[in-house]
Design an enzyme around this catalytic site. Structure first.
Site, PDB file in Angstrom:
ATOM      1  N   GLU A 196       0.342  15.855   8.727  1.00 34.13           N
ATOM      2  CA  GLU A 196       0.182  15.077   7.491  1.00 34.13           C
ATOM      3  C   GLU A 196       0.102  15.960   6.253  1.00 34.13           C
ATOM      4  OE1 GLU A 196      -3.355  12.618   7.440  1.00 34.13           O
ATOM      5  OE2 GLU A 196      -4.630  14.215   8.161  1.00 34.13           O
ATOM      6  N   GLU A 219      -6.563  16.452  16.582  1.00 35.54           N
ATOM      7  CA  GLU A 219      -6.908  16.417  15.165  1.00 35.54           C
ATOM      8  C   GLU A 219      -6.179  17.532  14.394  1.00 35.54           C
ATOM      9  OE1 GLU A 219      -8.042  14.425  13.178  1.00 35.54           O
ATOM     10  OE2 GLU A 219      -8.684  15.606  11.451  1.00 35.54           O
ATOM     11  N   ASN A 227      -3.879  -5.611  -4.354  1.00 34.55           N
ATOM     12  CA  ASN A 227      -3.991  -4.671  -3.238  1.00 34.55           C
ATOM     13  C   ASN A 227      -4.135  -5.493  -1.962  1.00 34.55           C
ATOM     14  OD1 ASN A 227      -6.821  -2.852  -1.932  1.00 34.55           O
ATOM     15  ND2 ASN A 227      -4.712  -2.637  -1.356  1.00 34.55           N
ATOM     16  N   ARG A 273      -5.568   6.733  -3.210  1.00 38.72           N
ATOM     17  CA  ARG A 273      -5.301   5.485  -2.492  1.00 38.72           C
ATOM     18  C   ARG A 273      -3.823   5.115  -2.486  1.00 38.72           C
ATOM     19  NH1 ARG A 273      -9.824   2.408  -1.799  1.00 38.72           N
ATOM     20  NH2 ARG A 273      -8.479   0.596  -1.559  1.00 38.72           N
ATOM     21  N   HIS A 292       3.787  19.287  32.992  1.00 33.21           N
ATOM     22  CA  HIS A 292       4.317  18.017  33.505  1.00 33.21           C
ATOM     23  C   HIS A 292       5.408  17.460  32.600  1.00 33.21           C
ATOM     24  CE1 HIS A 292       1.430  17.865  36.732  1.00 33.21           C
ATOM     25  NE2 HIS A 292       0.458  18.126  35.871  1.00 33.21           N
ATOM     26  N   TRP A 298       0.870   1.827  -3.170  1.00 30.75           N
ATOM     27  CA  TRP A 298       1.273   2.353  -1.874  1.00 30.75           C
ATOM     28  C   TRP A 298       2.033   1.199  -1.230  1.00 30.75           C
ATOM     29  CZ3 TRP A 298       0.808   1.335   3.340  1.00 30.75           C
ATOM     30  CH2 TRP A 298       1.153   2.380   4.196  1.00 30.75           C
ATOM     31  N   LYS A 351      -5.152   7.285   1.335  1.00 33.02           N
ATOM     32  CA  LYS A 351      -6.383   7.568   2.067  1.00 33.02           C
ATOM     33  C   LYS A 351      -6.915   6.395   2.875  1.00 33.02           C
ATOM     34  CE  LYS A 351     -10.494  10.176   2.084  1.00 33.02           C
ATOM     35  NZ  LYS A 351      -9.973  11.104   3.082  1.00 33.02           N
ATOM     36  N   CYS A 365      -3.490   1.298  -2.051  1.00 36.10           N
ATOM     37  CA  CYS A 365      -3.256   1.238  -3.482  1.00 36.10           C
ATOM     38  C   CYS A 365      -4.573   1.202  -4.235  1.00 36.10           C
ATOM     39  CB  CYS A 365      -2.404   0.054  -3.919  1.00 36.10           C
ATOM     40  SG  CYS A 365      -3.317  -1.348  -4.515  1.00 36.10           S
TER      41      CYS A 365
HETATM   42  N1  GLU Z   1       1.738  -5.429  -0.838  1.00 37.83           N
HETATM   43  C1  GLU Z   1       1.779  -4.887  -2.163  1.00 37.83           C
HETATM   44  C2  GLU Z   1       3.025  -4.061  -2.425  1.00 37.83           C
HETATM   45  O1  GLU Z   1       3.774  -3.735  -1.567  1.00 37.83           O
HETATM   46  C3  GLU Z   1       0.540  -4.075  -2.472  1.00 37.83           C
HETATM   47  C4  GLU Z   1       0.387  -2.954  -1.521  1.00 37.83           C
HETATM   48  C5  GLU Z   1      -0.858  -2.173  -1.744  1.00 37.83           C
HETATM   49  O2  GLU Z   1      -1.933  -2.664  -1.478  1.00 37.83           O
HETATM   50  O3  GLU Z   1      -0.700  -1.002  -2.149  1.00 37.83           O
HETATM   51  O4  GLU Z   1       3.299  -3.743  -3.530  1.00 37.83           O
END
Ligand code: GLU
Length: 593
Positions: free
Chosen positions: A479, A472, A100, A27, A495, A74, A588, A2
């Site tokens: 992704e 890779e 975060n 992020r 195998h 995130w 990221k 995040c």
């Molecule tokens: N744990 C928090 C959430 O789920 C923050 C997650 C993050 O760092 O994006 O909202």
């Protein structure tokens, strides 16, 4: 994960926070929100989706006020919806926080706070922070004291910004999650990462673990305990000046960061060739002395670790181990003061890698970081740092940082066996890379991408260090382009996995002259069972249906071989109308466990 971004100064906060958040979207980008303080009650706005969408949504009713905090999420706790988007507020709405990280004791705190009458409105772990602050203030503590008390109450990782109605300031702290502060003449920009505010100010303060500060237009003050009282002190760190050019964090004329960063690799490799040999030379005696050599990394960086392992064996006849960061604990006991742990992390903030390093340090091991961010948490934790010379990498999928990691490992290997600087194979790789990123080569790769559209899984194989490329490349296809791609060691197909080969199943082979014959046999076995053969090497295999020519660059060949695969993943994402810069469910720098 995040991104968090705040603003306190003399200008309207909301538009600045949104701009700063936009530059942090790599992020996390599942939902976002902000809280603005303007003397009256806090105004909080949230939405599910991107910052662009949010900007449009609140254009007409952007809250007024010159102090505010924002978040692009995130999710780790609680699904992606508006309720769970940050900021989170106290029951009376007078305190808002963005967070975060992961609060590990959130469940217990939630029960306790609920028993004391607090009402929770989200499923996140983060919301406890707002209620803890409120509870302490209710109990008669000052807001500063309540903020300092978070260190005692919270287990886990956090970067937190908190704002209180009527205060005109932001309180900030961090533990285990990144947080920096951009500094202007009468304004501050606390944020997860420097690109957030770089176009506005190059002056930055790095927060140490557990440091707390209060930011206001009049200045920055350190919050500390004096007995049981919170006091504010003037001993604040002097800002550093960041030398990154602001256009290194913009897309310029490119459609996406990913393609910009793929095409930058000729330049980043040249920079690395110019700057890295000196740094590597200083590290070599450490490698020579070490009893055990261990590489540790996650995701793409783990693949680079595997390359390191193959390379040290082949070039320097040195044994080493490569561990996935999150698995490191199972091996840490074997380490001691004679061990050297080399940690690889683009961002320098990868949580699992940080944890691995802490374990290594507990065992007395020496540590080196290969990272793109020289003042990151990992860089600060390790004894030595080798920078990647890549410049900011903002697409979620790693490209130029990966080839830089391989290049540094190649230099390390070479330096162990020779006094020369070891850059010759890297120049060879640079020239091949230049050709592979030409418009003609990209066109060829794009056309090849069409052959991979469809529901069939794709298998990728290689031996030795080319197996690393298969891993890779499979990760990139998964992704970025959402393909079901599986990497297998070249000798492993027969195998078991051969059972999955059907008419038309694509199989991509990576090899060099040395592996040519064995690869040809394996490819022919696959073709006999209906597979379509794609080959990536110096010359086509007899059974190749499609070929990408990648000239041999000696030990640096994997640096080159991965380039068409990065381009392929990018082009496939575009063919499938996916956003290459924002893969689903990913972000990221993985700063959560
Ligand atoms: N744990 C928090 C959430 O789920 C923050 C997650 C993050 O760092 O994006 O909202």
């Amino acid at each position: 994960m995040c991104g968090i971004a705040g603003y306190v100064g003399l200008r309207p906060a909301a538009p600045i926070i949104l701009e700063c958040l936009k530059r942090l979207e790599y992020r996390g980008y599942d939902s976002c929100g902000l809280a603005v303080e303007s003397g009256g009650p806090l105004v909080v706005r949230k939405t599910v989706g991107s910052i662009d969408h949010f900007q449009e949504e609140i254009a007409a009713l952007a809250p007024q006020g010159t102090t505010g905090i924002g978040h692009t999420r995130w999710a780790t706790h609680g699904k992606v919806d508006e309720r769970n988007a940050h900021p989170h507020v106290s029951c009376d709405g007078s305190i808002a926080i963005v967070h975060n990280g992961v609060i590990e004791n959130a469940d217990r705190l939630r029960v306790e706070l609920t028993q004391r009458g607090h009402r929770f409105t989200s499923d996140t772990d983060s919301e406890v922070v707002a209620h803890l602050l409120e509870e302490d203030v209710r109990q008669g503590r000052s807001f500063d004291r309540a903020f300092l008390a978070l260190q005692e109450s919270l287990l886990g990782t956090y970067a937190i910004l908190a704002v209180r109605a009527g205060s005109g300031e932001i309180l900030v702290t961090r533990k285990g999650s990144p947080l920096v502060i951009g500094v202007g003449p009468t304004e501050y920009f606390p944020a997860s990462d420097i690109p957030s505010f770089l176009p506005i100010t190059p002056r930055v303060v790095y927060l140490g673990e557990d440091e707390c500060f209060a930011l206001a237009p009049s200045g920055m003050r350190r919050l500390v305990l004096d007995g049981d009282r919170a006091v504010r002190r003037g001993d604040v760190p002097k800002p550093d000046s960041v030398s990154l050019a602001p256009d290194s964090i913009s897309k310029g004329n490119f459609e996406h960061f990913m393609i910009k960063e793929i095409l930058e690799q000729t330049g980043t490799l040249e920079r690395l060739i110019g700057g890295a040999p000196g740094v590597v030379r200083e590290i070599v005696p450490l490698l020579r002395r070490a009893h055990e050599l261990v590489f540790v990394g996650a995701g793409t960086s783990y693949h680079a670790c595997l390359f390191g392992q193959y390379l040290l064996a082949a070039v320097a006849r040195r044994h080493s181990d490569a561990y996935v960061s999150s698995d490191f604990e199972h091996h840490a006991e074997l380490l001691g003061p004679d061990s050297l742990v080399i940690a690889l992390s683009q961002s320098g903030e990868t949580r699992d890698t940080l944890e691995a390093l802490r374990l290594a340090k507990d065992r007395g091991a020496r540590t080196i970081a290969l990272t793109n961010v020289e003042l990151s948490s990992i860089a600060r934790l390790t004894d030595h740092v080798i920078p990647l010379f890549s410049g900011p990498e903002l697409a979620v999928a790693a490209t130029k940082s990966y080839t830089a990691q391989l290049a540094i490992l190649a230099l390390l290997g070479q330096s162990l066996v020779s006094d020369e600087d070891g850059v010759r194979p890297l120049w060879q790789a640079r020239d091949a890379l230049f050709n592979l990123t030409s418009e003609a080569a990209r066109h060829h790769t794009r056309e090849l991408g069409r052959e991979l559209l469809g529901p069939q899984p794709v298998f990728l194989t290689g031996r030795g260090r080319h197996y690393v490329t298969a891993l890779e490349a499979a990760l990139k296809l998964k992704e970025v382009a959402g393909l079901k791609a599986e990497a297998l060691h070249g000798g492993e197909m027969k195998h078991g996995t051969l059972a999955l080969i059907e008419n038309g199943t694509p199989a991509i082979h990576f090899y060099d002259d040395q592996d040519f014959t064995r690869t040809e046999i394996a490819a022919s076995e696959l073709r006999s069972r209906g597979a379509r053969i794609f080959s990536v090497g110096p010359r086509p295999l007899a059974s190749s249906d499609h070929h990408i020519r990648v000239d041999d660059a000696g030990i640096a060949t994997p640096i080159v071989q991965v380039i068409p695969m990065q381009i392929l993943a990018y082009e496939l994402a575009k063919l499938k109308s996916m956003d290459p810069d924002r893969p689903r469910n990913l972000a990221k720098s993985v700063t959560v466990p």
